[in-house]
Design a protein around this motif. Structure first.
Motif, PDB file in Angstrom:
ATOM      1  N   ILE A 224      -2.387 -15.985  -4.610  1.00  0.00           N
ATOM      2  CA  ILE A 224      -1.894 -14.932  -5.495  1.00  0.00           C
ATOM      3  C   ILE A 224      -1.124 -15.599  -6.631  1.00  0.00           C
ATOM      4  CG2 ILE A 224      -0.534 -12.822  -5.565  1.00  0.00           C
ATOM      5  CD1 ILE A 224      -1.025 -12.921  -2.362  1.00  0.00           C
ATOM      6  N   SER A 225      -1.632 -15.453  -7.823  1.00  0.00           N
ATOM      7  CA  SER A 225      -1.246 -16.379  -8.879  1.00  0.00           C
ATOM      8  C   SER A 225      -0.402 -15.763  -9.977  1.00  0.00           C
ATOM      9  CB  SER A 225      -2.496 -16.971  -9.528  1.00  0.00           C
ATOM     10  OG  SER A 225      -3.344 -17.497  -8.541  1.00  0.00           O
ATOM     11  N   GLY A 226       0.765 -16.306 -10.112  1.00  0.00           N
ATOM     12  CA  GLY A 226       1.578 -15.944 -11.254  1.00  0.00           C
ATOM     13  C   GLY A 226       1.353 -16.908 -12.409  1.00  0.00           C
ATOM     14  N   TYR A 227       0.747 -18.042 -12.079  1.00  0.00           N
ATOM     15  CA  TYR A 227       0.612 -19.092 -13.076  1.00  0.00           C
ATOM     16  C   TYR A 227       0.006 -18.562 -14.377  1.00  0.00           C
ATOM     17  CZ  TYR A 227      -0.615 -23.397 -15.402  1.00  0.00           C
ATOM     18  OH  TYR A 227      -0.708 -24.394 -16.337  1.00  0.00           O
ATOM     19  N   HIS A 228      -1.078 -17.850 -14.251  1.00  0.00           N
ATOM     20  CA  HIS A 228      -1.815 -17.409 -15.435  1.00  0.00           C
ATOM     21  C   HIS A 228      -1.104 -16.285 -16.160  1.00  0.00           C
ATOM     22  CE1 HIS A 228      -4.231 -18.824 -12.092  1.00  0.00           C
ATOM     23  NE2 HIS A 228      -4.849 -19.555 -13.001  1.00  0.00           N
ATOM     24  N   PHE A 272       2.513 -20.475  -8.393  1.00  0.00           N
ATOM     25  CA  PHE A 272       3.432 -20.163  -9.485  1.00  0.00           C
ATOM     26  C   PHE A 272       3.401 -21.227 -10.581  1.00  0.00           C
ATOM     27  CE2 PHE A 272       5.544 -17.701  -6.057  1.00  0.00           C
ATOM     28  CZ  PHE A 272       5.524 -16.467  -6.687  1.00  0.00           C
ATOM     29  N   ASN A 273       3.949 -20.816 -11.693  1.00  0.00           N
ATOM     30  CA  ASN A 273       4.114 -21.678 -12.847  1.00  0.00           C
ATOM     31  C   ASN A 273       5.481 -22.349 -12.735  1.00  0.00           C
ATOM     32  OD1 ASN A 273       4.644 -22.325 -15.758  1.00  0.00           O
ATOM     33  ND2 ASN A 273       2.773 -21.178 -16.064  1.00  0.00           N
ATOM     34  N   HIS A 313       1.810 -22.951  -4.179  1.00  0.00           N
ATOM     35  CA  HIS A 313       1.449 -24.108  -4.992  1.00  0.00           C
ATOM     36  C   HIS A 313       2.098 -23.914  -6.353  1.00  0.00           C
ATOM     37  CE1 HIS A 313      -1.024 -27.188  -6.923  1.00  0.00           C
ATOM     38  NE2 HIS A 313      -1.441 -26.291  -7.802  1.00  0.00           N
ATOM     39  N   THR A 314       2.431 -25.022  -6.997  1.00  0.00           N
ATOM     40  CA  THR A 314       3.013 -24.905  -8.338  1.00  0.00           C
ATOM     41  C   THR A 314       2.243 -25.788  -9.304  1.00  0.00           C
ATOM     42  OG1 THR A 314       5.188 -24.707  -7.308  1.00  0.00           O
ATOM     43  CG2 THR A 314       5.149 -25.104  -9.675  1.00  0.00           C
ATOM     44  N   GLN A 315       2.093 -25.282 -10.499  1.00  0.00           N
ATOM     45  CA  GLN A 315       1.603 -26.133 -11.584  1.00  0.00           C
ATOM     46  C   GLN A 315       2.609 -26.069 -12.712  1.00  0.00           C
ATOM     47  OE1 GLN A 315      -2.504 -25.680 -12.740  1.00  0.00           O
ATOM     48  NE2 GLN A 315      -2.190 -26.622 -14.732  1.00  0.00           N
ATOM     49  N   THR A 316       2.866 -27.207 -13.308  1.00  0.00           N
ATOM     50  CA  THR A 316       3.785 -27.211 -14.439  1.00  0.00           C
ATOM     51  C   THR A 316       3.114 -26.453 -15.591  1.00  0.00           C
ATOM     52  OG1 THR A 316       2.906 -29.342 -15.138  1.00  0.00           O
ATOM     53  CG2 THR A 316       4.870 -29.367 -13.752  1.00  0.00           C
TER      54      THR A 316
END
Ligand SMILES: Nc1nc2c(ncn2[C@@H]2O[C@H](COP(=O)(O)OP(=O)(O)O)[C@@H](O)[C@H]2O)c(=O)[nH]1
Ligand SMILES: [Mg+2]
Lengths: 543, 320, 173
Positions: A224-228, A272-273, A313-316
């Protein structure tokens, strides 16, 4: 009172001419004290790592037990090119794989589709059939690594391919570990990679959840992605609130489809971002864990403690990288990675400095990976759990974000829930407004980007760039043609017909998709078949 | 000069033939009133298109509806022009025009021309500009001209009045404000559509509307239809097409079409005269400088605006 | 009233990253322009058709998918085919320097890199529109052969001087 004396004194101090807000616009006070946490209860609000409500971390001893998974997202060109890059990364100490697909694959189109012109292998690896997946993972034992696949509308097909590749390696599906992104809600809201309308997408997703809970039990079925959402321009609060609300929406759909919440909730993971504002990011992860645990327990009556765990998971933040003075991106990424680690992430991708120009070169990727290794092995921040816990500021910011998230939940409920709100363009509008607002702040110099609107230089950066040759597209199309010639056409047609029948009815789609994959049906054929039954989505564009 | 005449004739021919580039550029000229002669030249070639107004609250599905309705009409080999009017930002005068997004299916069709318009500032007025643009499309040989506007303000109501048939599009959620709308929007409707028929409450809303309009047909003689559509599916589109055709034959049958169009022409004449006079006034009768000095006196209450206005008006009405 | 600048903001191809396109669209609107937004996933054909029907001064394309070397030339070609090369084509996105140069040679008038302030884009469009509109006969009436040749010469020389002017300002941003 000492505080009053200090307060008096501050009145005589001049403040710099600057805006003291988080990057998302939350005002930040000059000092935080116990007064900011007046009715704070340690046991109730924080608890212990691995214990409810999990603010300090989802595992009992966190990084003292095991470090986060260092997982660099990568993929480009043909499966063969990417396979080579994976082996390079594994050799340099990466501990998990993360597949980036090219745009045609992300949209479920074949490389020879007219819409794919110019896009094949450009931003990720091109996958048309099982053959490409076999090549992608050749020499990589699927029982020893975990694989994350960033794929959404065609998630079921790519997972099916992975399962069959495993089979061929002699690895049974019940020991495969990894993640498919499979988060369509955020696609409609932010990332905008879609094929079918929301209702049909939700059906595919629940089919995957049901299938995996039985056959691929160690697979994370949705990331479930907040990154985008964040990359599309949202604030930290919006990222937090929308992502969690999406998560609950999946929970509700799974339950409505007749699954027990504890059967699938433990397999939901988050993504997440990690953005520029250090403390805001740390607080965001902590708040997310608390909200998820509490609502899973109180609202959805989950009994299995694993259902309470928000693993992520996190991506910068890619959107914070600048084309100007690209070496600065190394530092940006380092701070962001540190925030993710202090926020208790389970895995991490660090961006490479050259990504505003093109896909990263090997060297840039290595520096990005080293950035993580540096945090893990040199800085000492991994020695104790949640070292920022108890900071007056961080705890108050955590509370503040939590309160804000609940307010958003209420607004979304008033609109009739997540899907209705998507149809009304609510998220889309909220996000584009924040994006525009941030851009204006940059231009008014209320917010800064070094090298862009402060400390600018005239010099052209000299930077090596990874080029994807045009030959990739022709090679990929040739390969596809060859497979189409060699496979058993009758079997493919039959398998697709079966898939269509299942789609028209209510049967679980996964076994049918796996059957299609086995006979080398192409991704475009499978998605096209479903599109004929399910229809296509059109966005309600609203500014 | 002769050359120029030649070029103009050629352009006119291209326009009448329906060359999309020329249509587009002619509309720009007309919109910006850069060449007043253009409208005169094209006028003899107009009067053939049937004008359909589509109006209703934002997000009701007007554009989506136009998209599917036109596809339905195109099967008869008709040519269609569409004007989509979006509100302009009141602060900057700029506009974000997004209606085309809903009409991508039509955009590449050889018999369709779509134009987005921002509702511009006051001079000339949006309604008049829209009428001018509609004339261009009429001259370009369109069988139907659709005008999509947001039915909220007076301007939009004015635009609806250039149309032969006005379709007002509502959605089930509009139910709450039906009373408020009755006065304005619903008065101009020849056909009422409840779109998003797939949404909750659409049947109840249909009933309410039918009840509210029971009496209307007796007044006008037109059997006022209330239709349900689902533009996204699509559903109810042939019925809507039929209702428009029925309204048209009703108008033609009783001579109303001609009568109404003459009334519109008359109104147009009035408008044009008013425009001319008021711009003449602004330019010649009241010099900016003169007005500024008077303003100053008025501000200091040495003069009153009533007196000033009367004096200027008298100077025009009764020139010595 | 001054003639409004009309700009089409388009996203051709498959990538769905519309943050930049939307921010620029909103900024152009706030600068008083009329912006036609085409939505995501458009074909080059429909973008060019829309640009012609809407009689825009400028087409701005946002491409982050790496397909810029395919999509920009395609749009330029389609415009040429429709005798509409007077419409100014600009773009933004993730485009390496070397590709930028190639595209500018092919006829893309300006490419804005990541981090360009919207004010810079606005000013550029305003200036380009003034220049474009002051050119005689914007290809409206298909001119006779002689006229066409003359116009071509003029256009060519106009372009050259524009390029020369830009040269000393070659530093980025
Ligand atoms: N559920 C549903 N949605 C619709 C229907 N018609 C249009 N929409 C959606 O409503 C939104 C607004 O449509 P649009 O045509 O732009 O509305 P306009 O502002 O009135 O032109 C879009 O997301 C459409 O897909 C319908 O019949 N049912
Ligand atoms: Mg509309």
């Amino acid at each position: 009172m000492k505080k009053d004396i200090w307060k008096e004194k501050t009145k005589t101090c001049n403040e710099r001419d600057a805006t003291f807000t988080t990057v998302s616009g939350i005002p930040v006070k000059v000092l935080y004290t116990p007064d900011d946490l007046s009715d704070f209860s340690y046991d109730h609000d924080l608890g212990y790592p691995g214990e409810f409500p999990f603010v300090r971390g989802v595992y009992t001893n966190m990084y003292r037990g095991r470090l986060w998974t260092m997982r660099q997202f990568s993929g480009f060109g043909t499966a063969k090119d990417t396979n080579k890059r994976y082996k390079y990364l594994l050799k340099h100490g990466q501990t998990g794989l993360s597949v980036a697909f090219d745009f045609p694959t992300l949209y479920g189109r074949d490389s020879d589709d007219p819409f794919s012109r110019g896009e094949v292998g450009k931003c990720g690896v091109a996958i048309d059939t099982l053959r490409d997946m076999e090549i992608l993972f050749s020499g990589i034992p699927l029982d020893q690594i975990s694989t994350s696949m960033t794929i959404n509308p065609p998630a079921a097909m790519l997972l099916a391919m992975y399962i069959v590749v495993g089979e061929k390696q002699g690895v049974p599906s019940n020991i495969l570990t990894g993640t498919i992104q499979n988060d369509m809600l955020k696609e409609y809201q932010a990332q905008k990679t879609w094929i079918y309308p929301p209702k049909q997408s939700m059906r595919i997703i629940t089919d995957i959840m049901a299938y995996c809970s039985e056959h691929v039990p160690k697979w994370n079925t949705i990331s479930i992605s907040g990154y985008h959402i964040r990359e599309a321009g949202s604030t930290a609060l919006q990222e937090l609130a929308f992502t969690l609300k999406n998560g609950f929406c999946y929970v509700e759909h799974g339950m409505k489809a007749g699954l027990s919440v504890d059967a699938f909730a433990p397999r939901l993971s988050f993504f997440f971002n990690s953005h520029l504002d250090f403390f805001e990011e740390v607080a965001k992860y902590r708040a997310a864990r608390r909200i998820w645990a509490r609502l899973m327990q109180d609202k959805y009556n989950a009994q299995n403690p694993r259902s309470y765990l928000l693993r992520f998971h996190t991506q910068t933040a890619g959107c914070t990288l600048t084309a100007q003075q690209p070496e600065n991106n190394i530092m940006r990424t380092a701070y962001q990675a540190l925030a993710a680690v202090l926020g208790g992430t389970q895995s991490l991708h660090t961006n490479s400095m050259d990504e505003t120009y093109a896909l990263p070169t090997e060297n840039a990727v290595k520096i990005a990976l080293r950035t993580q290794q540096l945090i893990a092995y040199e800085t000492g921040v991994v020695n104790t759990i949640d070292p920022l816990g108890g900071s007056y500021f961080v705890e108050e910011l955590t509370n503040e974000l939590e309160r804000g998230a609940y307010k958003y939940f209420e607004r979304i409920d008033k609109l009739g829930g997540v899907i209705k709100a998507i149809e009304k363009g609510f998220f889309q509008k909220e996000i584009s407004r924040s994006a525009y607002e941030y851009q204006r702040k940059l231009e008014r110099k209320e917010k800064f980007q070094v090298g862009v609107n402060i400390f600018e230089e005239d010099e052209q950066p000299k930077i090596e760039i990874l080029k994807i040759p045009r030959a990739v597209e022709t090679a990929q199309i040739r390969q596809l043609k060859k497979i189409k010639r060699e496979r058993n056409g009758r079997k493919v047609r039959e398998a697709l017909k079966e898939l269509r029948r299942a789609a028209e009815g209510g049967e679980n789609l996964m076994p049918k998709i796996i059957a299609c994959v086995r006979v080398y049906a192409t991704l475009g054929e499978m998605c096209g078949t479903l599109k004929e039954v399910f229809g296509e989505y059109h966005e309600p564009i609203i500014f | 000069m002769r050359n120029r005449r030649c070029a103009v004739d050629k352009r006119l021919r291209q326009l009448i033939r329906g060359d999309k580039r020329v249509i587009a550029q002619t509309i720009t000229t007309v919109e910006n009133a850069t060449d007043p002669k253009v409208l005169e030249q094209i006028f003899p070639h107009t009067g053939k298109a049937y004008h359909i107004g589509i109006t209703g609250p934002p997000g009701a599905g007007k554009s989506t509806l136009v998209n599917v309705l036109c596809q339905h009409l195109l099967t008869d080999g008709k040519k269609i022009g569409i004007i989509a009017v979006d509100p302009t930002s009141p602060f900057s005068g700029g506009a974000l025009l997004g209606d085309r997004v809903r009409m991508t299916d039509l955009s590449l069709h050889k018999d369709v021309y779509i134009r987005s318009m921002g509702s511009r500032g006051s001079l000339g007025g949006l309604a008049q500009k829209t009428k001018d643009v509609a004339l261009v499309l009429d001259a370009a040989g369109m069988d139907y001209v659709f005008i999509e506007t947001i039915g909220v303000g007076q301007v939009e109501l004015d635009i609806a009045q250039v149309c032969d048939t006005t379709v007002v599009v509502l959605v089930p959620e509009s139910g709450d404000s039906i009373q408020a709308m009755k006065a304005g929007l619903l008065e101009i409707a020849d056909i009422l559509v409840v779109n998003k028929g797939d949404r909750e409450g659409s049947d109840r809303f249909m009933l309410e509307l039918k009840f509210a309009f029971e009496l209307r047909e007796q007044v006008t003689g037109w059997d006022f239809p209330i239709l349900k559509t689902i533009a996204t599916k699509p559903e109810g589109i042939p019925e809507l097409g039929a209702a428009i055709a029925a309204h048209r034959s009703y108008l033609e049958g009783c001579g109303m079409l001609e009568k109404a169009r003459k009334i519109k022409l008359k109104r147009r004449i009035h408008e044009l005269i008013e425009n001319r006079i008021s711009s003449h006034l602004r330019e010649h009768m009241i010099g900016e400088h003169e007005l500024d000095t008077m303003l100053d006196k008025m501000y200091r209450r040495k003069l009153n605006p009533f007196r000033v206005a009367a004096r200027i008006a008298d100077r025009i009405i009764r020139p010595q | 009233m001054a003639r409004k600048i009309r700009v089409l903001v388009g996203k051709p191809g498959l990538d769905g990253h519309d943050r930049g396109a939307k921010v620029v669209a909103a900024a152009l609107r706030d600068a008083g322009m009329e912006v036609i937004y085409t939505g995501l996933h458009q074909t080059c054909e429909s973008i060019v058709e829309a640009a012609i029907q809407e009689d825009v001064d400028v087409i701005g394309l946002s491409i982050l998918s790496g397909a810029h070397m395919t999509l920009f030339p395609k749009v330029l070609n389609l415009l040429k085919k429709r005798h509409a090369s007077d419409i100014v084509v600009i773009g933004g996105g993730i485009i390496p320097q070397a590709d930028m140069k190639k595209l500018e040679k092919k006829g893309v008038k300006k490419l804005f890199g990541p981090g360009t302030p919207t004010s810079e884009i606005i000013t550029w469009i305003q200036e380009a529109t003034v220049k474009k509109r002051s050119r005689p006969k914007r290809g409206t009436v298909k001119p006779t052969k002689k006229l066409r040749q003359k116009a071509a010469v003029k256009r060519r020389s106009g372009k050259k001087s524009a390029r020369q002017k830009k040269k000393p300002k070659h530093k980025k941003k």
